[in-house]
Design a protein around this motif. Sequence first.
Motif, PDB file in Angstrom:
ATOM      1  N   UNK A   6      40.884  46.150  39.378  1.00 51.84           N
ATOM      2  CA  UNK A   6      40.125  47.342  39.793  1.00 51.84           C
ATOM      3  C   UNK A   6      40.548  47.799  41.194  1.00 51.84           C
ATOM      4  N   UNK A   7      40.691  46.838  42.086  1.00 52.00           N
ATOM      5  CA  UNK A   7      41.056  47.164  43.470  1.00 52.00           C
ATOM      6  C   UNK A   7      42.442  47.787  43.522  1.00 52.00           C
ATOM      7  N   UNK A   8      43.405  47.169  42.836  1.00 55.52           N
ATOM      8  CA  UNK A   8      44.779  47.666  42.900  1.00 55.52           C
ATOM      9  C   UNK A   8      44.914  49.039  42.236  1.00 55.52           C
ATOM     10  N   UNK A   9      44.271  49.236  41.093  1.00 52.19           N
ATOM     11  CA  UNK A   9      44.372  50.536  40.426  1.00 52.19           C
ATOM     12  C   UNK A   9      43.706  51.624  41.277  1.00 52.19           C
ATOM     13  N   UNK A  10      42.607  51.286  41.945  1.00 50.08           N
ATOM     14  CA  UNK A  10      41.934  52.258  42.814  1.00 50.08           C
ATOM     15  C   UNK A  10      42.817  52.624  44.000  1.00 50.08           C
ATOM     16  N   UNK A  11      43.488  51.642  44.582  1.00 52.15           N
ATOM     17  CA  UNK A  11      44.364  51.916  45.720  1.00 52.15           C
ATOM     18  C   UNK A  11      45.568  52.765  45.303  1.00 52.15           C
TER      19      UNK A  11
END
Length: 821
Positions: A521-526
Amino acid sequence: MTTAYSGMAPTAVSPHSFTRSVLAHLNSDKSQLPYAPPHPSQTTTAASLDSSPNGSPPATSDELAQTVAALDTEVQAIKAQVYKKLLANYGAFSESFEYTLELKDKIDGLLEQADNMASRTTDPENGLRQIVMTALVEHHEISHRVQENNSIMEGLEHFSRVGDILSQYEAFMDSGKILEAGHCIQQAAKTLAHPPNAGVASSHITRSLTDQCARMTEAIDQMLDDLIANAIHYQYPTDDINTQFKLTISYDIKVPPLALPRSNTDSAPGSIRWHALIRALTLLDVAQEKLRPLQKFLIRQVLQPLIEHHNDAVILIDNSTSYASATGTFLSLELNPGHGSGDLFRDVMSVFEFIHRNIFLSDYSSPEFNAKEFSSDTEILTYFLGHNIAKEACAMISKSYLSQAVPSDINGLRDFVSVASAATRLENELIALGFLTEADRELREFVENIDVHYTNNKRDTLLKQGRAVIMSEDFKTIQVKDLDKDDDLEKEDDGWGRIADIDTDVKESCISLKAKQLVDMILSTLHEAGSLSENASPHLYKATRSLIDLYRALMPVHHARTLTNVPALAILFYNDCMYIARELEKVPARLEDGIPGMDEVQYDDSIPALKTLARKWLDIQVQKQREELMESIDSAGGFRDSSVDIKFDACERSMKQVVLVFKHLGKAWKSTLSPLTFYKLLGQLLNEVSKRVIRELEKLNDISEKESHKLATLCGLLFECEDQFDSAGPLVEAAKGDAYDDEDPIHFFVPSWQKFQLLADILELSFAEIMTRFRAGQLHMFEEGELSDLICAIFADTPLRKHNLEEIGQGHPVALSHHAH
């Protein structure tokens, strides 16, 4: 001569007598003249006084007499001169004196006349003062009566004007001329508010007329309510009618009967047109109050359901005829699932066009009234009523439509352009009609900040999904090395710039799917933030930080009982925190170009916080297992009297329990932790256990031979824990490098294990074998005092023991002391 003034005695003055009197006066004042001769007695004194101190002779009497005679002659001469001057001015003085006497007589006559006039003025009966005072009193009384009469006349004229104004009221009300009737009341109230004098203001008639105006005002107010009720009809949904909401406006409005008594009983109510009612409401300044129900109906029963259910809402508007020929108009809203127009903004605009044209009559003109004047009324209605309706509608569109239309993925932002254009167009049209001003650009502000709204929506979605993952009771695991296979950064040798921490490396461990999902979730959001504007991208970055904070806050609280009571899950949580921290350390390498609006994307404060949380729960779990192991050893009772079967059985159960705990931990932790961390944790616990057993055995004062064998047996039970470290050799070799000497791996992770093994041997060896090992330096793990106490406890007091104790007291062999260290 006349008698003297002020009662003076009569005096006759002749020149000779005046001269004699002057001379007599002068003679009487001789002593005061500057040249008067001294008295004889004084002469002697003067002579004595004038005697010179240096002895000069005093003056003689003849000399003094001659001096006095000279002085007397001079005095007489001066007197003669004075007398001559007096005689020369005697005539003028005499005339002045006689004139003074004449003036005295005249003054006496004037004073006598003044006394007579004062007597006539102050007479209490016939005096002039009494006559004047009486005349003044009479004049004041007459003036007061005149003023009273004038006040009465002014009051009558004032009341006459009010009466003339009120006399028109009934006729206007009966004919439906509500505006003219209202003006009559306003004019009458204004006239009564400015009475000509205080008497009129406080009179009973004024109070009565004021009360009458108040009742007439209430009657007009009630008339307006009745007219509005006859003009505006609200229809709400019923079971028999499919129409959900309907608004009907009657343009020909019947005037209700006047409730107040009328002088003309034959008058009959008429009717008025809608525009006349609107104009009356506007000019009487009650439009906002009286049309508030209409405003609420349009907002709550038309616009709100239209906006919230726009896909199912159908708007019907009567636009068939013009106002001049029409008897009324209507607007209705039907909720028919799936049959809405699909064009929310066009439907909303049609409602406002209906309001502007059919209610406010914006495009109507007729000889009945001045269209230009009425246009100003339309502007007033549009601002005070339409402005509120339009602002509410835009707020509902923002909340119930645009907020829902905010895309949930980056591709949806391009599709939102059409929605943004339609919303801005609606706002422009409302401004053109006067419903809104440039300061009311709520819709434009919303669509211009769609990136921010998108990121807020994305943040809410991210936190919502993250919360669901965190609170899930599913703790399925996955190997980190399986995840690293597809990670290009892990394929490179520390290519992402991290500093490898062999103690916290999770490469060979397991993590839960929770941690994997959160990292994804964090990487896709970034990555998504990289395609947004500078205003929006930092919001998504902050959203990922909020997700990390949510994880740190919620996970230990929601799963506190599980993490405390299930060792495997506590260790899994430790791995998860370490894994998330490791992946956050990779972020700068993954986002080499950063994201718009940020110089650097890093989590320098979140990473230490995650590692601290991980260590905290790891320490909690290790401490919990340590306490359980110590409790098991406590049940051995200090290993005292182990030669007794009952005591031995208790000690045996205690040691078996310790071994059981170690095997359970080994099974639970080995598949989860990285090998190095696993052996370190297990070695830490076993080291605590072995040190505790050594301390307990060293406390025993007298150990029999049988008891010694029993204690050795109990120690042997603990040797089963060595199996947990059989596979740790390669790790020890990697850790020690060149210093590795093919040693037993357990000694690397359990520093006190070698001493524990020696203690077990000492319990079984003979005195000679013990001393042989001592002299060979194999007992260097024991301090000299420890070893002496053990020997005293195991062996009886003999000369041999005494000799050997003396040898031990001298210390371990020097050659082996370095080896011991």
